[in-house]
Design an enzyme around this catalytic site. Sequence first.
Site: not given
Length: 702
Positions: A114-115
């Site tokens: 996600e990051d």
Amino acid sequence: MSAEATAPSGRRGHRRDVLRLRQLGRAAIFGTAVGNRLPDALEHVAQAHRRHHPGAELDILRRAYLLAESAHRGQTRKSGEPYITHPLAVTLILAELGAETTTLTASLLHDTVEDTEVTLDQVGTAFGDEVRHLVDGVTKLEKVDYGAAAEPETFRKMLVATGSDVRVMSIKLADRLHNMRTLGVMRPEKQARIARVTRDVLIPLAERLGVQTLKTELEDLVFAVLHPEDHSRAQELIREHAERPDPLAAVADAVREVLREAGIGAEVHIRPRHVLSVHRARRKRGQLDPCDYGRLLILVGEDADCYAVLGELHTCFTPVVSEFKDFVAAPKFNLYQSLHTAFLDEAGRLAEVLVRTHRMHRVAETGVVALGDPHRSADGEPTADDAERVDPTRPGWLSRLLEWQRQEPDPDTFWSSLRDELASDREITVFAERADEGTLHLPLGATCVDAAYARHGQAAHTCLGARVNGRLAPLRTVLRDGDTLRLLLAPDGSSGPSPDWLDHATTPAARIAIRRWLDERTPEAEGEPERPAPPALPRTRGRAPDPAASGEALGAVVPDAPGASVRLARCCTPVPPDRALGFTVRGGAVTVHRESCPSAIRMVGAGRHPLPVSWRSGAVAGRVTLRAEALGRAELLADLTEVIAAQGVAVEHAEVEPPRQQRVRHTYTLRLPDASGLPGLMRAMRRVPGVYDVSRAVRTRP
């Protein structure tokens, strides 16, 4: 998960940093740049993990940590801490609960896709398909792609993943717990928003998955954010109580002595109430007694010992019978098992008691986390269903939720329906009259309508009535735990749900299916749906098919509104030769009511201008509502519907009211192929044994 992450400006835009990340990732995965020594940051996780799994392999955790640390390097949380502290904290929470190695591996990596620049394919290649599936399950959808629907669609995705592996939700719950612990760095309005979602969605999911340890702490953290004054007051009461001797200590000693003399090996503990529990007890009881701040927890070795303890408590003390509940013989829907009771000791002190085995205690505290890998047997071998990722531990409520979410594409409706579904924290079990149909597990407050859709899916559209505990009952009947149920269905296509079913449906599965059926078939009139004719029906016993079903004119003529669309009101179901009035409604259409219809009388009284209505000559199809009054007897509903079918008439809706003084009332909304056959139909219904009157009826609007 990534709500508190920040990254150096332009990091993603620099090729140099991307190449560095790839080098570090390869080193983390293949161990080429570092030794095999466990990083210091993982020591607490390893110690907690080894307490539950002494022989666990730690190298995969080492590799996962090194990849996560290198991927998140340079990112910080809102608090200023390095971002890697978050996945470490989440993993420690799960390790302390006893999660197995695969869950911990995915937890360390849960924010990388996600990051950071790490991809799901890289995770799968390095750590296997199971870890990939878990990481994918907890990865948020991007707002840039989904806009306002990102949050509900993320939860939808997460629930679908949970359906094949409940460990996905274990990671999400631990992730939310750590974020709630550190929520103070957020703006107050964001704290409140996150707390409300936690209260409405995550806490009920923790309850359903049996993870009591996470649930209680989440409840207290949410309580502090949304109700700070009440939270502070409850904390003050707990502090004041802690400054005084606890009377439960003496009660616990007395229980230990009783069980020792009876030769029952048991541990007796005092289990303090958490903050929200104290607040709820104070609201329920007013002034709290000193014994109200905790309960006795008695742990034994075997199931039979639970009942032996219960017998001793009820023999040697004064039991409070109304407080007894047996969740050992009948576990809760979330796998919870315990005996609940309460008693008064010789000094008149009231003690609430939980009795369970050590195994029950572990499941009660950690729920699905205690079950380990759902795809492997106790000896560690893959189960037969492993390749299909079918979770044998999936509870009934999750199956229901997964079923109805597939039917609801709209994210806003899904989001509100999810909250409604989770708002009910109790289930009932309903048994079928026929053993081969099995049992239904439904939320508390479910009706026969809910049961119909839970058992039959789309076929429930044709449900005419129900028999509960051997007696005819209307579809709106609220079912109770232990009821027996038989659902009565009409032939396919010969009936369908009416709008008032929405008033009787409590489950999203039923409401979504009913609403979709109505939306597909009903234009709007007078601000409400108005059902058009159903599809053409086959000939029945020599009768002609319903002309209205094939789309012909309804037969009502309104001379003062030439060219206007004419609809027959479903509340009073006018047919020739009824005296009728027309009323112009939104869009210029005209709705026709019987002259005696309460709705028509009300509109005239309100100043609405009625239009004269006549009926064209010849055969005219129509809808009519009939009420049959009868003496209650077995098979009455079946006999009436058989007579109706013999007349070539389709049943659109049927309702059976509960018997009163041996009398019952059946209300049918019927579609006639020719309205001139109405008198004959009513005579035929009156000839059914037990029926003493059949009359036209007016259906009230929901």
